[in-house]
Scaffold this motif. Sequence first.
Motif, short mmCIF file in Angstrom:
data_model
loop_
_atom_site.label_atom_id
_atom_site.label_comp_id
_atom_site.label_asym_id
_atom_site.label_seq_id
_atom_site.Cartn_x
_atom_site.Cartn_y
_atom_site.Cartn_z
N LEU A 10 0.84 -1.21 0.00
CA LEU A 10 0.00 0.00 0.00
C LEU A 10 0.88 1.27 0.00
O LEU A 10 0.46 2.31 0.50
N SER A 11 2.09 1.15 -0.58
CA SER A 11 2.98 2.32 -0.63
C SER A 11 2.25 3.48 -1.29
O SER A 11 1.59 3.29 -2.32
N GLY A 12 2.40 4.63 -0.71
CA GLY A 12 1.79 5.82 -1.30
C GLY A 12 0.37 6.07 -0.80
O GLY A 12 -0.17 7.16 -0.98
N ARG A 13 -0.23 5.06 -0.18
CA ARG A 13 -1.60 5.27 0.34
C ARG A 13 -1.50 6.08 1.64
O ARG A 13 -0.61 5.85 2.46
N LEU A 33 1.57 0.26 8.45
CA LEU A 33 2.99 0.66 8.30
C LEU A 33 3.75 -0.46 7.60
O LEU A 33 4.55 -0.20 6.69
N ALA A 34 3.49 -1.71 8.01
CA ALA A 34 4.19 -2.84 7.38
C ALA A 34 3.83 -2.96 5.90
O ALA A 34 4.62 -3.47 5.11
N ALA A 35 2.64 -2.49 5.52
CA ALA A 35 2.24 -2.55 4.11
C ALA A 35 2.79 -1.36 3.32
O ALA A 35 2.52 -1.23 2.13
N GLY A 36 3.51 -0.46 4.01
CA GLY A 36 4.17 0.65 3.31
C GLY A 36 3.35 1.92 3.21
O GLY A 36 3.77 2.88 2.55
N ALA A 37 2.19 1.96 3.88
CA ALA A 37 1.34 3.16 3.79
C ALA A 37 1.88 4.28 4.67
O ALA A 37 2.66 4.04 5.60
N ASP A 38 1.44 5.51 4.40
CA ASP A 38 1.66 6.62 5.32
C ASP A 38 0.49 6.63 6.28
O ASP A 38 -0.67 6.68 5.84
N VAL A 39 0.78 6.57 7.57
CA VAL A 39 -0.29 6.38 8.55
C VAL A 39 -0.36 7.58 9.49
O VAL A 39 0.61 7.89 10.20
N VAL A 40 -1.48 8.26 9.47
CA VAL A 40 -1.70 9.40 10.37
C VAL A 40 -2.48 8.89 11.58
O VAL A 40 -3.58 8.32 11.43
N VAL A 41 -1.90 9.05 12.76
CA VAL A 41 -2.59 8.66 13.99
C VAL A 41 -2.81 9.91 14.84
O VAL A 41 -1.87 10.43 15.44
N ALA A 59 8.92 0.04 14.90
CA ALA A 59 7.87 0.10 13.85
C ALA A 59 7.48 1.55 13.55
O ALA A 59 6.86 1.82 12.53
N ALA A 60 7.84 2.48 14.46
CA ALA A 60 7.48 3.89 14.25
C ALA A 60 8.46 4.53 13.27
O ALA A 60 9.38 5.26 13.64
N THR A 61 8.24 4.24 11.99
CA THR A 61 9.14 4.75 10.95
C THR A 61 8.72 6.16 10.54
O THR A 61 7.76 6.72 11.07
N ASP A 62 9.39 6.68 9.51
CA ASP A 62 9.05 8.00 8.97
C ASP A 62 7.63 8.04 8.42
O ASP A 62 7.08 9.10 8.17
N HIS A 63 7.09 6.86 8.13
CA HIS A 63 5.73 6.82 7.55
C HIS A 63 4.64 7.00 8.60
O HIS A 63 3.47 7.07 8.26
N LEU A 64 5.05 7.04 9.89
CA LEU A 64 4.06 7.29 10.95
C LEU A 64 3.97 8.79 11.20
O LEU A 64 4.98 9.45 11.42
N HIS A 65 2.77 9.32 11.16
CA HIS A 65 2.54 10.74 11.44
C HIS A 65 1.64 10.81 12.66
O HIS A 65 0.42 10.66 12.56
N ALA A 215 -8.04 -5.25 7.78
CA ALA A 215 -8.31 -3.88 7.34
C ALA A 215 -7.45 -3.53 6.12
O ALA A 215 -7.93 -2.93 5.14
N VAL A 216 -6.18 -3.93 6.15
CA VAL A 216 -5.27 -3.69 5.01
C VAL A 216 -5.82 -4.40 3.77
O VAL A 216 -5.85 -3.83 2.66
N ALA A 217 -6.27 -5.65 3.96
CA ALA A 217 -6.81 -6.41 2.81
C ALA A 217 -8.05 -5.72 2.25
O ALA A 217 -8.26 -5.69 1.03
N ALA A 218 -8.86 -5.13 3.13
CA ALA A 218 -10.06 -4.41 2.65
C ALA A 218 -9.64 -3.19 1.83
O ALA A 218 -10.21 -2.89 0.78
N SER A 219 -8.60 -2.49 2.31
CA SER A 219 -8.10 -1.34 1.54
C SER A 219 -7.63 -1.77 0.16
O SER A 219 -7.88 -1.10 -0.84
N ALA A 220 -6.92 -2.91 0.12
CA ALA A 220 -6.31 -3.34 -1.14
C ALA A 220 -7.33 -3.95 -2.11
O ALA A 220 -7.09 -3.97 -3.31
N ALA A 221 -8.47 -4.42 -1.57
CA ALA A 221 -9.43 -5.16 -2.41
C ALA A 221 -10.37 -4.19 -3.11
O ALA A 221 -11.56 -4.12 -2.79
N ALA A 222 -9.83 -3.46 -4.07
CA ALA A 222 -10.62 -2.39 -4.71
C ALA A 222 -11.90 -2.91 -5.36
O ALA A 222 -12.87 -2.18 -5.50
N ALA A 223 -11.90 -4.20 -5.73
CA ALA A 223 -13.08 -4.73 -6.42
C ALA A 223 -14.18 -5.15 -5.44
O ALA A 223 -15.29 -5.47 -5.85
#
Length: 348
Positions: A10-13, A33-41, A59-65, A215-223
Amino acid sequence: MHSSNALPDLSGRRVVVPGGTGAVGEGVVRSYLAAGADVVVPTRTEERAEEFRRVLGDAATDHLHLVVHDYTTFAGAEQLAEEMERRLGGVDDVVAPIGGWWAGKRLWEIDESDWQNAFIGLAAAHVAVLRAFLPRLNARGAYTLIVGASAFTPVPGSGLVSMEQATLLMMRQVVEAEVAGQQRVFALVLGPVRTRLVDSGDPDWVSAEQVGAVAVAASAAAAVGGLEIRLRSQAEADEALAVLQGDQPIRTGAVVAVSTMEPKNGRREDLLEVLAELAPQIRAEPGCLHYSVHRPRGDADGPLLVIQRFASIEAFTEHSASVADQIPRIAALLATPPMPPTLFEPVP
Ligand SMILES: NC(=O)c1ccc[n+]([C@@H]2O[C@H](COP(=O)([O-])OP(=O)(O)OC[C@H]3O[C@@H](n4cnc5c(N)ncnc54)[C@H](OP(=O)(O)O)[C@@H]3O)[C@@H](O)[C@H]2O)c1
């Protein structure tokens, strides 16, 4: 076929997780975060923010906001959505594990502050987040509510939780009807969850990270359009992943059972009496969504029609077992031997 436990990319999401600092939220945040998304908490206090950063560790990488902000009011949620647009250019997905457990009083013992906190406050926070973010999502993204199975199983002493969670499930259904396929709105309905706070549960409990993986799978399952997904056991978690990963056809779960009953001459009132007597017991079954008995229009002679709706085929099977001892009573009043009901399921 086994569904894959590997997370999709989910990079870029851009994902916002209000309530992400909580016990379930942690698993959701880790998974995105593990799926590569930017996560705002967003979190309401500095202390929670610091504690959560410690909990996440590496796990709190740069992608965690992690932002200190009160997202639980209409104005606060709207400001957060505007800020995300300004800083990240938009928002793709929302997961809302807002709120926790409340217990200790029967409904008639609660005071106004219990009502405001455990029902109004939490429901208002969910509505605030929904109205701020849903209109900003596109059809690819997912809006996912996290609730508990207490939404349909009353827990004495925790009625406010049940009522509030049931409200959220209906909110999902209303929104699904209102967006008319333009957006995808999910509800993950949890049983007890293994979390950083409760790690000693039954091995069949799902973990917070499994909730996150679904939840990640639901995000990815666009269909896959919006769904209510039950996650009360490992088997349900596996099934949810299989459905979202396209390994299984989508089942919305609900089953409608229709029975036609032709009463013996002169026994219609007796049959109606037995069916009316059974109604409260059947309606109280956890998986029963609807039970009604119909007669021909104008009260003319003719067969009775019994329409029942169950949350799942398993709920229908449990129902059949629980009323089995009543079949001879009913059969004695029928002109022809009783037949099993005809089952219908929604067309996806
Ligand atoms: N834990 C379980 O075993 C379990 C089981 C079934 C269902 N669930 C459901 O999962 C969801 C999350 O539960 P959880 O156990 O993760 O709860 P939690 O640990 O208490 O976390 C909930 C988060 O919601 C935020 N929040 C916003 N408004 C709140 C309010 N008025 N009261 C309390 N918290 C508020 C808090 O974040 P900030 O303070 O950082 O803003 C808090 O960290 C709930 O809907 C719950 O019913 C949980």
